[in-house]
Design a protein around this motif. Structure first.
Motif, PDB file in Angstrom:
ATOM      1  N   LEU A   1       0.837  -1.201   0.000  1.00 40.94           N
ATOM      2  CA  LEU A   1       0.000   0.000   0.000  1.00 40.94           C
ATOM      3  C   LEU A   1       0.873   1.253   0.000  1.00 40.94           C
ATOM      4  CD1 LEU A   1      -2.768   1.371   0.204  1.00 40.94           C
ATOM      5  CD2 LEU A   1      -2.620   1.109   2.684  1.00 40.94           C
TER       6      LEU A   1
ATOM      7  N   CYS B   1       2.292   1.693  -3.369  1.00 37.87           N
ATOM      8  CA  CYS B   1       1.278   2.226  -4.292  1.00 37.87           C
ATOM      9  C   CYS B   1       1.069   3.733  -4.054  1.00 37.87           C
ATOM     10  CB  CYS B   1      -0.042   1.480  -4.121  1.00 37.87           C
ATOM     11  SG  CYS B   1      -0.024  -0.195  -4.757  1.00 37.87           S
ATOM     12  N   GLN B   2       1.023   4.101  -2.769  1.00 39.41           N
ATOM     13  CA  GLN B   2       0.851   5.525  -2.471  1.00 39.41           C
ATOM     14  C   GLN B   2       2.053   6.340  -2.932  1.00 39.41           C
ATOM     15  OE1 GLN B   2       0.120   5.321   1.744  1.00 39.41           O
ATOM     16  NE2 GLN B   2      -2.115   5.204   1.483  1.00 39.41           N
TER      17      GLN B   2
ATOM     18  N   TRP C   1      -5.935   4.944 -10.463  1.00 41.71           N
ATOM     19  CA  TRP C   1      -5.137   4.585  -9.284  1.00 41.71           C
ATOM     20  C   TRP C   1      -6.024   4.444  -8.046  1.00 41.71           C
ATOM     21  CZ3 TRP C   1      -0.697   2.388  -9.253  1.00 41.71           C
ATOM     22  CH2 TRP C   1       0.239   2.631 -10.235  1.00 41.71           C
ATOM     23  N   GLU C   2      -6.974   5.324  -7.918  1.00 39.76           N
ATOM     24  CA  GLU C   2      -7.886   5.232  -6.778  1.00 39.76           C
ATOM     25  C   GLU C   2      -8.726   3.955  -6.850  1.00 39.76           C
ATOM     26  OE1 GLU C   2     -10.306   8.670  -6.237  1.00 39.76           O
ATOM     27  OE2 GLU C   2      -8.590  10.022  -6.048  1.00 39.76           O
TER      28      GLU C   2
ATOM     29  N   LEU D   1      -6.442   1.167  -6.073  1.00 39.16           N
ATOM     30  CA  LEU D   1      -6.159   1.210  -4.638  1.00 39.16           C
ATOM     31  C   LEU D   1      -7.352   0.714  -3.824  1.00 39.16           C
ATOM     32  CD1 LEU D   1      -4.157   2.040  -2.441  1.00 39.16           C
ATOM     33  CD2 LEU D   1      -5.163   4.320  -2.508  1.00 39.16           C
TER      34      LEU D   1
ATOM     35  N   SER E   1      -7.739  -2.947  -4.413  1.00 33.83           N
ATOM     36  CA  SER E   1      -6.707  -3.670  -3.655  1.00 33.83           C
ATOM     37  C   SER E   1      -7.058  -3.690  -2.169  1.00 33.83           C
ATOM     38  CB  SER E   1      -5.328  -3.024  -3.830  1.00 33.83           C
ATOM     39  OG  SER E   1      -4.930  -3.096  -5.166  1.00 33.83           O
TER      40      SER E   1
END
Length: 196
Positions: free
Chosen positions: A110, A113-114, A149-150, A153, A156
């Protein structure tokens, strides 16, 4: 006068004492036989009491041995239960460590990813500054990328939460089953599970 009376009395007593002595002997003989029979009976009762006492001693020894065996069995059962509990505790600790490691990996993913998202936003900002002509087009692409991406995310995170919840439910069910098995095992041994 008193002297002759005394002598007379003495003679009378002597004469009477010889006759009653024989009667006393005759009377005493059946009493002596009865006493002898009573003594024999008492001796038999004493012998029987000794035999009974020896039997009681043997029975007491057997009961003490049985009690020791029962206490040893109880101790063995208790030690086995402790061993099984420790084994269960080790398994539980191992599962917890595994879940913690998985959680740590997911948190790292995470964070990556951020970080990647932040880099993308920074690159987008640089591209926007360098190419003012394509600002509108690039802005639209940046918003689409941000939404993607959101979505990724969120997907995920949703998957991670779903996996965590599924794992937790499985673990709780397994723990409940194991708890029930041990509780039933304790009841089978006649032990109260609330005491442990």
């Amino acid at each position: 006068m008193p002297l002759p009376k005394k002598r007379k009395v003495k003679k009378t007593r002597k004469q009477k004492s010889s006759v009653p002595g024989e009667e006393t002997h005759k009377k005493a003989s059946p009493e002596a036989d009865a006493l002898k029979q009573h003594l024999v009976l008492q001796r038999d009762l004493a012998k029987q009491a000794m035999i009974d006492r020896e039997g009681f001693r043997q029975r007491l020894t057997e009961l003490e041995r049985e009690l020791e065996e029962a206490q040893k069995d109880k101790k063995d059962i208790y030690e086995e239960m402790i061993r099984q509990y420790q084994q269960f505790q080790c398994q539980t600790d191992s599962q917890i460590q595994h879940l913690e490691a998985e959680k740590q990996n997911l948190q790292e993913e995470l964070a990556a990813c951020q970080k990647s998202l932040r880099r993308s936003e920074e690159e987008q900002a640089k591209i926007s500054e360098e190419k003012e002509r394509a600002e509108a087009q690039m802005q639209q692409k940046a918003e689409e990328m941000e939404k993607e991406w959101e979505r990724i995310l969120h997907d995920s995170l949703d998957q991670v939460l779903f996996k965590l919840q599924a794992t937790k439910l499985g673990w709780e069910k397994e723990a409940a089953l194991i708890h029930t098995e041990y509780k039933n095992a304790l009841k089978e041994f006649g032990l109260n599970p609330l005491e442990f």
